[in-house]
Design an enzyme around this catalytic site. Structure first.
Site, short mmCIF file in Angstrom:
data_model
loop_
_atom_site.label_atom_id
_atom_site.label_comp_id
_atom_site.label_asym_id
_atom_site.label_seq_id
_atom_site.Cartn_x
_atom_site.Cartn_y
_atom_site.Cartn_z
CE LYS A 35 -1.70 5.37 -9.40
NZ LYS A 35 -0.40 5.55 -10.07
CG MET A 93 -5.16 8.09 9.49
SD MET A 93 -6.35 6.75 9.47
CE MET A 93 -6.32 6.19 11.17
CG ASP A 151 -0.44 0.06 2.50
OD1 ASP A 151 0.76 0.40 2.59
OD2 ASP A 151 -1.16 -0.19 3.48
N1 SAH Z 1 -0.67 0.80 10.12
C1 SAH Z 1 -0.03 2.08 10.13
C2 SAH Z 1 -1.00 3.22 10.25
C3 SAH Z 1 -1.89 3.38 9.07
S1 SAH Z 1 -3.00 4.71 9.25
C4 SAH Z 1 0.99 2.12 11.28
O1 SAH Z 1 1.01 1.22 12.10
O2 SAH Z 1 1.77 3.05 11.32
C5 SAH Z 1 -2.20 5.95 8.31
C6 SAH Z 1 -1.65 7.01 9.21
O3 SAH Z 1 -0.43 6.57 9.80
C7 SAH Z 1 -1.26 8.29 8.52
O4 SAH Z 1 -2.38 9.11 8.31
C8 SAH Z 1 -0.30 8.89 9.50
O5 SAH Z 1 -1.00 9.48 10.58
C9 SAH Z 1 0.39 7.67 10.03
N2 SAH Z 1 1.67 7.42 9.37
C10 SAH Z 1 2.05 6.35 8.67
N3 SAH Z 1 3.33 6.45 8.27
C11 SAH Z 1 3.77 7.64 8.74
C12 SAH Z 1 5.00 8.33 8.71
N4 SAH Z 1 6.07 7.82 8.08
N5 SAH Z 1 5.10 9.52 9.31
C13 SAH Z 1 4.05 10.04 9.95
N6 SAH Z 1 2.86 9.44 10.02
C14 SAH Z 1 2.72 8.25 9.44
#
Ligand code: SAH
Length: 504
Positions: free
Chosen positions: A58, A172, A36
């Site tokens: 996509k 998010m 993803d």
């Molecule tokens: N499963 C993922 C989260 C997915 S939800 C995890 O465990 O990290 C998607 C959200 O994760 C984004 O909107 C953001 O808030 C956060 N996120 C994911 N990667 C990020 C990164 N490199 N830097 C900052 N926020 C991140």
């Protein structure tokens, strides 16, 4: 029997080295990788070339592949007997819909396993220098979705979240930032509570914005702060001032172009990256076999008659021993021959074949090597000098002048790669490159040939030119480039140090 299986693998927060060993193992076995938006694409390089790579953002031309379609895809591929890796940003079970995917797989009778990953909150915490808990500050932390902030009816217990001083981390939560900060204040959190936004945490593009519950939304708006980001709320944010380290690495934020052959760039690239640089590889050389092995093979057959074997680069050592191996020989063929290895890396490479070189000149330039030999009586001795096709002829010429018989067969050739990598060209065009490194004359000469001299000079305007030593620097100047960095000794390590000093 159907061996189909789905591994839900956490890709980690962004930095491609933050995936688990288990995650890499799964990728190595994958027939299909479904990844993803937030999973770093560089991780796909762990998968076999033949593995099918499917971008789950996509499929069918649509950006937001609906969850049912992804579930169906995973089921279908595994049912067909494939090893499927579902690669998800961060951790699969933290706001990653991994739970739903597992339910669908279980429902369809598909075997699955889950490999955890470093979730974004934890990555952001480490790389921004903000511990999520601290004995003197707070003993609890909550991970909360920022999306809920849009709704009036919320599943979040805002009272509990706001009171008691625990750290609150929003995922998010960029578009809903103002609303969420207000809610915390409304439910009793002090509006002076420090807040940090961490965007693209753990990557080269990491951005951190610090404020308070009262003003962070205004600050974010002012600088147009965009997702994806993690919002950290709590007194722990204040520790960043003391504990930040990521931005303090000596080459942090510097974009450095490395022009070495792809086969050789790895170690140098790693050294630069460890100091925080973003490295753009731009191979200007490809190493290939000689057009003919005839002369080298002839010399190898006569190895017992040679007094010295002179090896001036790691590549020369590798190609030479590879050829010995192909001819069914090994290090014992060199028993009667003394060995001169030029430079510590070359010497180390020779030692890796179980041989101690007799002579390791301290000056790595051809002139330095000649100088060392001039102290010995070379008259009448036979010297084998396996060399690159475009090597300078100082060593054989000068040794001959001392009365030695020198044979210098080609052991490998430097040729042009077909084209420059588009990401590097793009960065040069955008003027976002800080520095370019040249580690041999051919790297700069080839770049000039590949780009055209005029174009190269134009693209490198304002870019710091770093050259490994005087010969390479001269080649730069001959082409009209000004050399800004040149180390005292002509090694990769010294070049990295000189860059550090330059950007300090
Ligand atoms: N499963 C993922 C989260 C997915 S939800 C995890 O465990 O990290 C998607 C959200 O994760 C984004 O909107 C953001 O808030 C956060 N996120 C994911 N990667 C990020 C990164 N490199 N830097 C900052 N926020 C991140």
């Amino acid at each position: 029997m159907n061996n189909g299986i789905v591994y839900l693998v956490g890709a980690g927060p962004g930095d491609p080295t933050l995936i688990t060993l288990r995650g890499v193992e799964c990728l190595k076995r994958a027939d299909v990788v479904v990844y993803d938006y937030l999973a770093n694409e560089q991780l796909l390089s762990h998968a076999p070339d033949a593995a099918e790579r499917i971008y789950a953002g996509k499929i069918g031309g649509r950006h937001n592949q609906c969850q049912d379609e992804i579930n169906n895809l995973l089921v279908a591929k595994a049912a067909a007997g494939k090893v499927v890796v579902r690669l998800k940003g961060g951790d699969p079970f933290v706001f990653g819909r991994g739970g739903e995917e597992c339910e669908a797989l279980r429902g369809a009778g598909i075997t699955f396993e889950v490999v955890p990953g470093v979730t974004a909150a934890v990555g952001a915490s480490a790389y921004s220098g903000i511990p999520l808990t601290h004995r003197d500050i707070t003993a609890s932390v909550a991970f909360v979705t920022g999306h809920e902030g849009e709704k009036n009816e919320s599943n979040i217990d805002w009272d509990r979240l706001s009171l008691g001083g625990g750290t609150v981390v929003f995922y998010m939560g960029v578009s809903t930032l103002r609303r969420n900060m207000q809610r915390l204040i409304e439910h009793g959190r002090s509006n002076a509570t420090p807040v940090a936004l961490v965007r693209w945490a753990t990557t080269d593009c990491q951005q951190v914005l610090v404020g308070t519950l009262a003003d962070i939304a205004d600050r974010a708006e002012e600088c147009g702060f965009k997702p994806p980001a993690i919002t950290i709320v709590g007194e722990v944010v204040a520790l960043r001032e003391k504990l930040q380290w990521f931005e303090k690495r000596p080459l942090c934020g510097k974009k450095v172009v490395v022009t070495r052959a792809a086969e050789q760039a790895g170690e140098f690239t790693t050294k630069l990256a460890l100091r925080g640089a973003t490295v753009l590889e731009c191979p200007t050389i490809r190493l290939v076999d000689p057009e003919s092995w005839q002369l080298l093979d002839l010399a190898i057959r006569e190895l017992p008659d040679y007094d010295w074997l002179v090896l001036t680069s790691v590549n020369a050592v590798r190609y030479f021993f590879q050829r010995l191996d192909t001819l069914g020989l090994d290090a014992r063929a060199l028993a009667g021959c003394r060995i001169c290895a030029v430079g510590p890396k070359t010497a180390a490479e020779v030692r890796s074949f179980g041989i101690k070189p007799e002579l390791v000149p301290t000056d790595y330039k051809a002139e330095g090597v000649v100088d060392e030999f001039s102290r010995l009586d070379m008259h009448g001795s036979r010297i084998l000098f396996p060399r690159a096709d475009k090597a300078r002829d100082v060593i054989p010429r000068e040794l001959k002048r001392m009365g030695a018989h020198v044979d210098s067969p080609v052991v490998y050739r430097n040729i042009f790669p077909e084209k420059l990598p588009p990401e590097t060209l793009f960065a040069l065009e955008k003027r976002s490159v800080d520095c370019i490194t040249f580690t041999s004359s051919s790297t700069v000469q080839n770049l000039a040939t590949m780009m055209g001299e005029e174009m190269m000079l134009d693209m490198l305007k304002g870019v710091v030119v770093a050259s490994i030593g005087p010969i390479t620097s001269k080649s730069c100047r001959d082409l009209g480039l000004k050399v800004d960095v040149e180390p005292q000794s002509y090694t990769m390590d010294a070049l990295v140090e000189a860059l550090e000093a330059h950007f300090a």
